[in-house]
Design a protein around this motif. Structure first.
Motif, PDB file in Angstrom:
ATOM      1  N   GLY A  39     -24.223  26.696  -6.534  1.00 49.15           N
ATOM      2  CA  GLY A  39     -25.278  26.292  -7.453  1.00 49.15           C
ATOM      3  C   GLY A  39     -26.233  25.309  -6.795  1.00 49.15           C
ATOM      4  O   GLY A  39     -27.457  25.399  -6.949  1.00 49.15           O
ATOM      5  N   TYR A  40     -25.677  24.380  -6.052  1.00 47.77           N
ATOM      6  CA  TYR A  40     -26.512  23.411  -5.329  1.00 47.77           C
ATOM      7  C   TYR A  40     -27.344  24.115  -4.258  1.00 47.77           C
ATOM      8  O   TYR A  40     -28.540  23.853  -4.127  1.00 47.77           O
ATOM      9  N   ILE A  41     -26.723  25.004  -3.522  1.00 46.71           N
ATOM     10  CA  ILE A  41     -27.448  25.754  -2.492  1.00 46.71           C
ATOM     11  C   ILE A  41     -28.539  26.618  -3.129  1.00 46.71           C
ATOM     12  O   ILE A  41     -29.657  26.709  -2.618  1.00 46.71           O
ATOM     13  N   ALA A  42     -28.246  27.243  -4.268  1.00 43.57           N
ATOM     14  CA  ALA A  42     -29.246  28.057  -4.964  1.00 43.57           C
ATOM     15  C   ALA A  42     -30.397  27.185  -5.457  1.00 43.57           C
ATOM     16  O   ALA A  42     -31.564  27.600  -5.411  1.00 43.57           O
ATOM     17  N   LEU A  43     -30.063  25.980  -5.897  1.00 42.87           N
ATOM     18  CA  LEU A  43     -31.106  25.054  -6.329  1.00 42.87           C
ATOM     19  C   LEU A  43     -32.013  24.687  -5.164  1.00 42.87           C
ATOM     20  O   LEU A  43     -33.238  24.623  -5.316  1.00 42.87           O
ATOM     21  N   ILE A  44     -31.435  24.482  -4.008  1.00 39.64           N
ATOM     22  CA  ILE A  44     -32.225  24.204  -2.805  1.00 39.64           C
ATOM     23  C   ILE A  44     -33.117  25.402  -2.481  1.00 39.64           C
ATOM     24  O   ILE A  44     -34.293  25.254  -2.155  1.00 39.64           O
ATOM     25  N   ALA A  45     -32.560  26.586  -2.582  1.00 39.02           N
ATOM     26  CA  ALA A  45     -33.300  27.789  -2.196  1.00 39.02           C
ATOM     27  C   ALA A  45     -34.409  28.147  -3.179  1.00 39.02           C
ATOM     28  O   ALA A  45     -35.477  28.596  -2.765  1.00 39.02           O
ATOM     29  N   PHE A  46     -34.161  27.962  -4.477  1.00 39.03           N
ATOM     30  CA  PHE A  46     -35.089  28.486  -5.466  1.00 39.03           C
ATOM     31  C   PHE A  46     -35.916  27.440  -6.208  1.00 39.03           C
ATOM     32  O   PHE A  46     -36.866  27.796  -6.897  1.00 39.03           O
ATOM     33  N   ASP A  47     -35.545  26.169  -6.108  1.00 41.60           N
ATOM     34  CA  ASP A  47     -36.314  25.144  -6.826  1.00 41.60           C
ATOM     35  C   ASP A  47     -36.375  23.854  -6.015  1.00 41.60           C
ATOM     36  O   ASP A  47     -35.887  22.808  -6.444  1.00 41.60           O
ATOM     37  N   LYS A  48     -36.977  23.945  -4.848  1.00 41.32           N
ATOM     38  CA  LYS A  48     -37.090  22.780  -3.966  1.00 41.32           C
ATOM     39  C   LYS A  48     -37.874  21.650  -4.613  1.00 41.32           C
ATOM     40  O   LYS A  48     -37.572  20.484  -4.403  1.00 41.32           O
TER      41      LYS A  48
END
Length: 102
Positions: A39-48
């Protein structure tokens, strides 16, 4: 391997209970860890832009405390497993070994 002690351990209902409880907790904690980490990695990828928001007047961004939260979460779930293993699983293991050695 036809060791009679191993066969007695595997036939013991407490051994089956131990395996079920340990597997259930292990998989639950593993899934939770994967959800938090990815979830954290996805947040980095999709909502910087969300993670790049500054906190207060400083230079620290929102991503730093969230990342620290991931690390703290990892420590907490490890502590949960260790506590459960030391309190419940070790007791069951000792009972199983005692019954198998008779």
């Amino acid at each position: 391997m036809n060791d009679p002690v191993v066969e007695r351990i595997q036939a013991n209902p407490k051994y089956k209970e131990l395996r079920e409880k340990r597997n259930k907790l292990g998989w639950t904690l593993a899934v939770l860890m994967l959800v938090v980490y990815y979830g954290y990695i996805a947040l980095i990828a999709f909502d910087k832009s969300f993670l790049a928001q500054p906190i207060g007047a400083g230079v620290t961004t929102l991503g730093i405390p969230i990342g620290m939260g991931v690390i703290v979460f990892t420590v907490v779930i490890t502590a949960i497993y260790v506590r459960k293993a030391n309190s419940e699983y070790d007791t069951l293991t000792a009972e199983i070994l005692k019954e198998a050695s008779k």
